[in-house]
Scaffold this motif. Structure first.
Motif, PDB file in Angstrom:
ATOM      1  N   PRO A 290      50.468 -43.504 -12.311  1.00  0.00           N
ATOM      2  CA  PRO A 290      50.321 -42.333 -13.592  1.00  0.00           C
ATOM      3  C   PRO A 290      50.005 -41.081 -13.129  1.00  0.00           C
ATOM      4  CG  PRO A 290      48.005 -43.969 -13.373  1.00  0.00           C
ATOM      5  CD  PRO A 290      49.249 -44.320 -12.372  1.00  0.00           C
ATOM      6  N   ILE A 291      50.015 -40.237 -13.947  1.00  0.00           N
ATOM      7  CA  ILE A 291      49.838 -38.743 -13.606  1.00  0.00           C
ATOM      8  C   ILE A 291      48.224 -38.480 -13.314  1.00  0.00           C
ATOM      9  CG2 ILE A 291      49.903 -36.360 -14.514  1.00  0.00           C
ATOM     10  CD1 ILE A 291      52.296 -37.269 -16.170  1.00  0.00           C
ATOM     11  N   PHE A 292      47.448 -39.147 -14.224  1.00  0.00           N
ATOM     12  CA  PHE A 292      46.088 -38.942 -14.277  1.00  0.00           C
ATOM     13  C   PHE A 292      45.402 -40.296 -13.527  1.00  0.00           C
ATOM     14  CE2 PHE A 292      46.958 -36.533 -18.036  1.00  0.00           C
ATOM     15  CZ  PHE A 292      46.509 -35.435 -17.862  1.00  0.00           C
ATOM     16  N   PHE A 293      44.192 -39.756 -12.815  1.00  0.00           N
ATOM     17  CA  PHE A 293      43.553 -40.844 -12.273  1.00  0.00           C
ATOM     18  C   PHE A 293      42.085 -40.793 -13.065  1.00  0.00           C
ATOM     19  CE2 PHE A 293      39.872 -41.561  -9.357  1.00  0.00           C
ATOM     20  CZ  PHE A 293      40.181 -43.039  -9.055  1.00  0.00           C
ATOM     21  N   VAL A 294      41.999 -41.989 -13.689  1.00  0.00           N
ATOM     22  CA  VAL A 294      40.823 -42.215 -14.552  1.00  0.00           C
ATOM     23  C   VAL A 294      39.804 -43.121 -14.011  1.00  0.00           C
ATOM     24  CG1 VAL A 294      39.979 -42.882 -16.889  1.00  0.00           C
ATOM     25  CG2 VAL A 294      42.399 -41.778 -16.624  1.00  0.00           C
ATOM     26  N   GLN A 295      38.520 -42.492 -14.058  1.00  0.00           N
ATOM     27  CA  GLN A 295      37.407 -43.179 -13.028  1.00  0.00           C
ATOM     28  C   GLN A 295      36.027 -43.262 -14.155  1.00  0.00           C
ATOM     29  OE1 GLN A 295      35.953 -41.864  -9.414  1.00  0.00           O
ATOM     30  NE2 GLN A 295      36.565 -43.877  -8.729  1.00  0.00           N
ATOM     31  N   ILE A 296      35.317 -44.431 -14.110  1.00  0.00           N
ATOM     32  CA  ILE A 296      34.300 -44.325 -14.685  1.00  0.00           C
ATOM     33  C   ILE A 296      32.885 -43.770 -13.759  1.00  0.00           C
ATOM     34  CG2 ILE A 296      32.308 -45.835 -15.795  1.00  0.00           C
ATOM     35  CD1 ILE A 296      35.081 -45.784 -17.429  1.00  0.00           C
ATOM     36  N   ARG A 297      32.491 -42.623 -14.484  1.00  0.00           N
ATOM     37  CA  ARG A 297      31.311 -42.100 -13.335  1.00  0.00           C
ATOM     38  C   ARG A 297      29.970 -42.274 -14.279  1.00  0.00           C
ATOM     39  NH1 ARG A 297      34.053 -37.726  -9.088  1.00  0.00           N
ATOM     40  NH2 ARG A 297      35.740 -39.135  -8.571  1.00  0.00           N
ATOM     41  N   SER A 298      29.019 -41.726 -13.396  1.00  0.00           N
ATOM     42  CA  SER A 298      27.735 -41.596 -13.944  1.00  0.00           C
ATOM     43  C   SER A 298      27.433 -40.366 -14.834  1.00  0.00           C
ATOM     44  CB  SER A 298      26.711 -41.951 -13.095  1.00  0.00           C
ATOM     45  OG  SER A 298      26.714 -43.069 -12.376  1.00  0.00           O
ATOM     46  N   TYR A 308      38.253 -37.697 -15.701  1.00  0.00           N
ATOM     47  CA  TYR A 308      39.939 -37.324 -15.598  1.00  0.00           C
ATOM     48  C   TYR A 308      40.036 -36.488 -14.445  1.00  0.00           C
ATOM     49  CZ  TYR A 308      40.175 -39.372 -20.127  1.00  0.00           C
ATOM     50  OH  TYR A 308      39.911 -40.284 -21.207  1.00  0.00           O
ATOM     51  N   LYS A 309      41.151 -36.833 -13.547  1.00  0.00           N
ATOM     52  CA  LYS A 309      41.643 -36.189 -12.420  1.00  0.00           C
ATOM     53  C   LYS A 309      43.288 -36.254 -12.335  1.00  0.00           C
ATOM     54  CE  LYS A 309      39.423 -35.818  -8.425  1.00  0.00           C
ATOM     55  NZ  LYS A 309      38.772 -36.114  -7.212  1.00  0.00           N
ATOM     56  N   PHE A 310      43.929 -35.217 -11.700  1.00  0.00           N
ATOM     57  CA  PHE A 310      45.368 -35.452 -11.254  1.00  0.00           C
ATOM     58  C   PHE A 310      45.255 -36.389 -10.077  1.00  0.00           C
ATOM     59  CE2 PHE A 310      46.200 -31.136 -13.236  1.00  0.00           C
ATOM     60  CZ  PHE A 310      47.049 -31.659 -14.044  1.00  0.00           C
ATOM     61  N   ARG A 311      46.139 -37.303 -10.270  1.00  0.00           N
ATOM     62  CA  ARG A 311      46.253 -38.439  -9.357  1.00  0.00           C
ATOM     63  C   ARG A 311      46.681 -37.676  -7.978  1.00  0.00           C
ATOM     64  NH1 ARG A 311      49.972 -41.764  -7.276  1.00  0.00           N
ATOM     65  NH2 ARG A 311      51.399 -41.096  -9.162  1.00  0.00           N
ATOM     66  N   SER A 312      45.799 -37.898  -7.046  1.00  0.00           N
ATOM     67  CA  SER A 312      45.830 -37.341  -5.614  1.00  0.00           C
ATOM     68  C   SER A 312      46.413 -38.445  -4.490  1.00  0.00           C
ATOM     69  CB  SER A 312      45.067 -36.628  -5.205  1.00  0.00           C
ATOM     70  OG  SER A 312      43.757 -37.252  -5.096  1.00  0.00           O
ATOM     71  N   PHE A 337      47.402 -31.151  -1.281  1.00  0.00           N
ATOM     72  CA  PHE A 337      47.288 -29.961  -1.579  1.00  0.00           C
ATOM     73  C   PHE A 337      46.468 -29.825  -2.782  1.00  0.00           C
ATOM     74  CE2 PHE A 337      48.914 -26.871  -4.796  1.00  0.00           C
ATOM     75  CZ  PHE A 337      48.696 -25.813  -3.855  1.00  0.00           C
ATOM     76  N   LEU A 338      46.774 -30.626  -3.615  1.00  0.00           N
ATOM     77  CA  LEU A 338      45.670 -30.619  -4.745  1.00  0.00           C
ATOM     78  C   LEU A 338      44.145 -30.705  -4.615  1.00  0.00           C
ATOM     79  CD1 LEU A 338      47.723 -32.759  -7.208  1.00  0.00           C
ATOM     80  CD2 LEU A 338      47.641 -30.502  -7.233  1.00  0.00           C
ATOM     81  N   ARG A 339      43.915 -31.464  -3.769  1.00  0.00           N
ATOM     82  CA  ARG A 339      42.346 -31.694  -3.352  1.00  0.00           C
ATOM     83  C   ARG A 339      41.993 -30.516  -2.467  1.00  0.00           C
ATOM     84  NH1 ARG A 339      41.302 -37.465  -3.857  1.00  0.00           N
ATOM     85  NH2 ARG A 339      39.393 -36.941  -2.546  1.00  0.00           N
ATOM     86  N   ARG A 340      42.823 -29.985  -1.392  1.00  0.00           N
ATOM     87  CA  ARG A 340      42.178 -28.833  -0.783  1.00  0.00           C
ATOM     88  C   ARG A 340      42.108 -27.552  -1.817  1.00  0.00           C
ATOM     89  NH1 ARG A 340      46.385 -29.903   2.882  1.00  0.00           N
ATOM     90  NH2 ARG A 340      47.702 -28.460   2.182  1.00  0.00           N
ATOM     91  N   SER A 341      43.001 -27.384  -2.741  1.00  0.00           N
ATOM     92  CA  SER A 341      42.828 -26.039  -3.598  1.00  0.00           C
ATOM     93  C   SER A 341      42.224 -26.369  -4.764  1.00  0.00           C
ATOM     94  CB  SER A 341      44.313 -26.032  -4.352  1.00  0.00           C
ATOM     95  OG  SER A 341      44.954 -26.895  -4.989  1.00  0.00           O
ATOM     96  N   SER A 342      41.648 -27.900  -5.141  1.00  0.00           N
ATOM     97  CA  SER A 342      40.821 -28.254  -6.166  1.00  0.00           C
ATOM     98  C   SER A 342      41.395 -28.445  -7.483  1.00  0.00           C
ATOM     99  CB  SER A 342      39.586 -27.268  -6.335  1.00  0.00           C
ATOM    100  OG  SER A 342      38.502 -27.417  -5.431  1.00  0.00           O
ATOM    101  N   LEU A 343      42.811 -28.299  -7.423  1.00  0.00           N
ATOM    102  CA  LEU A 343      43.601 -28.149  -8.699  1.00  0.00           C
ATOM    103  C   LEU A 343      43.555 -29.788  -9.288  1.00  0.00           C
ATOM    104  CD1 LEU A 343      46.673 -26.220  -7.773  1.00  0.00           C
ATOM    105  CD2 LEU A 343      44.931 -25.704  -9.128  1.00  0.00           C
ATOM    106  N   ASP A 344      43.108 -30.879  -8.522  1.00  0.00           N
ATOM    107  CA  ASP A 344      43.077 -32.249  -9.067  1.00  0.00           C
ATOM    108  C   ASP A 344      42.091 -32.136  -9.959  1.00  0.00           C
ATOM    109  OD1 ASP A 344      41.410 -31.636  -6.993  1.00  0.00           O
ATOM    110  OD2 ASP A 344      41.013 -33.957  -6.627  1.00  0.00           O
ATOM    111  N   GLU A 345      41.088 -31.380  -9.884  1.00  0.00           N
ATOM    112  CA  GLU A 345      39.966 -31.125 -10.914  1.00  0.00           C
ATOM    113  C   GLU A 345      40.204 -30.691 -12.154  1.00  0.00           C
ATOM    114  OE1 GLU A 345      37.448 -33.080  -9.793  1.00  0.00           O
ATOM    115  OE2 GLU A 345      37.375 -32.809  -7.541  1.00  0.00           O
ATOM    116  N   LEU A 346      41.222 -29.897 -12.535  1.00  0.00           N
ATOM    117  CA  LEU A 346      41.476 -29.387 -13.510  1.00  0.00           C
ATOM    118  C   LEU A 346      41.518 -30.127 -15.051  1.00  0.00           C
ATOM    119  CD1 LEU A 346      44.459 -26.856 -12.652  1.00  0.00           C
ATOM    120  CD2 LEU A 346      41.990 -26.492 -13.022  1.00  0.00           C
ATOM    121  N   PRO A 347      41.903 -31.543 -14.819  1.00  0.00           N
ATOM    122  CA  PRO A 347      41.989 -32.395 -16.234  1.00  0.00           C
ATOM    123  C   PRO A 347      40.439 -32.347 -16.775  1.00  0.00           C
ATOM    124  CG  PRO A 347      43.546 -33.142 -14.695  1.00  0.00           C
ATOM    125  CD  PRO A 347      42.808 -32.436 -13.968  1.00  0.00           C
TER     126      PRO A 347
END
Length: 447
Positions: A290-298, A308-312, A337-347
């Motif tokens: 999938p495009i998004f990585f969805v994880q249950i967090r506290s 929600y995150k972009f899947r890296s 690249f997404l993780r270095r630039s923090s773009l994966d956090e945009l969602p």
């Protein structure tokens, strides 16, 4: 300084000084004065001006000036409008810049005067301490180590003379206290007696009030903590809180939430709207899944939510219990690249818009990590008093990414708790700026 800067600016832009009192600029002058009073009240600029150190003084000046610029821009340009009173932009810019210079100049002059004349500016007071022991001794040591506060000790009172290590200051038993302070014109009594002697404390308090002597009580609770505390009153009942929480104030929560909504909408509309399709195609082409990585967090109050995150990473079975490490084989080339630039956090700006995250706050952890570290670190759960954030104070302090040891997690938790106790809107803006700056220049722990 504010009014002088406006008068000088009026002359600089080419007006005659004699027309100052007979034109349409005066309403704007009045508004700017009121804005400065409001700003200084919010930042506490004029509180403890005699005892506040120079660094905190200038930090307060900068905070006040930046907040003043923000309020002025909003009020004059949006609410009043530059055309309403024919106030030129040149005049406003000149006034504001000159005010900033004069404000800093005056603070330098003030601090210079204060340094040489502090003793004459301080309201000197005499005091006695009722109750020896560790608490009384530490109170005495504090006043001795901070002479700028203007407190001079006159004596100790305790029914057991051996409780007072400063033998030369021992002045008698508790019953001798009131006679002594009246005879020596003492201003204040600091009482450190334990709750077991509550009857003596109450009698001492009544006698002090009757003789116009200020009475202050140091509670036994002091023995259990070395941290700053503050007292709330519920009716006549004093309640000691272990930490300040600015975001327990409804106005502060409203301000933070309003900013979260506006900022997240801006990012979604002006950045994600065109960036999302590009990244979606690249993620799909880079690896299956999938495009998004969805994880249950506290989340806040430890309530779980979908983050929600972009899947890296490539699809794997360890994503919910294993952190990313340097050179992690699960991370795709695009994901790196997404993780270095923090773009994966945009969602996560959608999380902010939904209300289960904030732009700034403690980073949310996996459920498994919350269970693990809550058993190892005493203050770990305190960070869950706040909504988790896309970025946070810990992250801009370099405490992001993999936590290899419990000590590393402890430093992150301490930073998060500090943020909880010291939140301000300006602090949020600073953290956002540093986050963007760090993303542009790159971070060692971003992997």
């Amino acid at each position: 300084m504010l009014n002088i800067s406006m008068m000088i600016s009026y002359l600089i832009v080419g007006h005659s000084f004699f027309s100052w009192w007979n034109n349409h600029y005066l309403p704007v002058v009045l508004v700017l004065n009121l804005i400065w009073l409001l700003t200084a009240n919010i930042t506490g600029l004029y509180e403890y001006v005699i005892t506040k150190d120079s660094i905190k003084t200038f930090r307060g000046v900068i905070q006040s000036y930046l907040l003043f610029l923000s309020f002025t821009g909003f009020t004059v340009v949006i609410l009043i409008g530059t055309n309403s009173y024919s106030v030129s932009r040149e005049y406003l810019i000149c006034s504001l810049l000159l005010f900033g210079f004069l404000l800093c100049f005056w603070k330098l002059v003030f601090l210079t005067i204060r340094k040489s004349e502090r003793s004459s500016l301080i309201d000197n007071r005499t005091f006695v301490i009722v109750g020896g022991g560790r608490i009384g001794e530490e109170l005495y040591a504090y006043f001795e180590g901070n002479p700028e506060l203007g407190y001079k000790i006159m004596g100790f009172f305790d029914d057991e003379p051996t409780n007072v290590t400063q033998a030369h200051l021992y002045s008698g038993s508790v019953d001798d206290c009131i006679r002594f302070v009246i005879a020596n014109d003492v201003n204040e009594i600091f009482c450190t007696l334990p709750a077991a002697q509550s009857q003596q404390v109450e009698q001492l308090m009544i006698a002090a009030d009757r003789n116009l002597i200020r009475f202050k009580y140091v509670p036994e609770y002091y023995d259990f903590t070395k941290r700053a505390t503050y007292v709330e009153t519920f009716g006549h009942i004093p309640v000691i809180s272990t930490r300040p929480e600015p975001l327990e104030n409804m106005l502060n929560r409203f301000l933070k939430r309003a900013f979260d909504i506006l900022f997240s909408l801006f990012i979604i509309v002006f950045i994600l709207s065109w960036l999302f399709p590009i990244l979606a195609i690249l993620i799909k082409r880079g690896s299956k899944g999938p495009i998004f990585f969805v994880q249950i967090r506290s989340g806040r109050n430890n309530k779980p939510f979908k983050c929600y995150k972009f899947r890296s990473m490539k699809l794997n079975a360890d994503s919910n219990n294993k952190q990313a490490v340097k050179g992690d084989s699960r991370v795709t080339p695009l994901g790196a690249f997404l993780r270095r630039s923090s773009l994966d956090e945009l969602p996560q700006f959608f999380n902010v818009l939904m209300g289960n995250m904030s732009v700034v706050g403690p980073r949310p952890h996996m459920i498994s990590h919350t269970k693990q570290y809550s058993q190892l670190i005493d203050k770990f759960m305190v960070r869950h008093f706040l909504k988790p954030g896309i970025t946070g104070y810990a992250q801009v302090q370099g405490l992001r990414g993999e936590t290899k040891t419990t000590e590393a997690m402890l430093r992150r938790v301490e930073a998060d708790v500090w943020y909880l106790e010291n939140w301000s809107f300006l602090l949020d803006l600073k953290i956002i700026f540093l986050t963007v700056w760090n993303a542009v220049r790159g971070e060692e722990n971003a992997y």
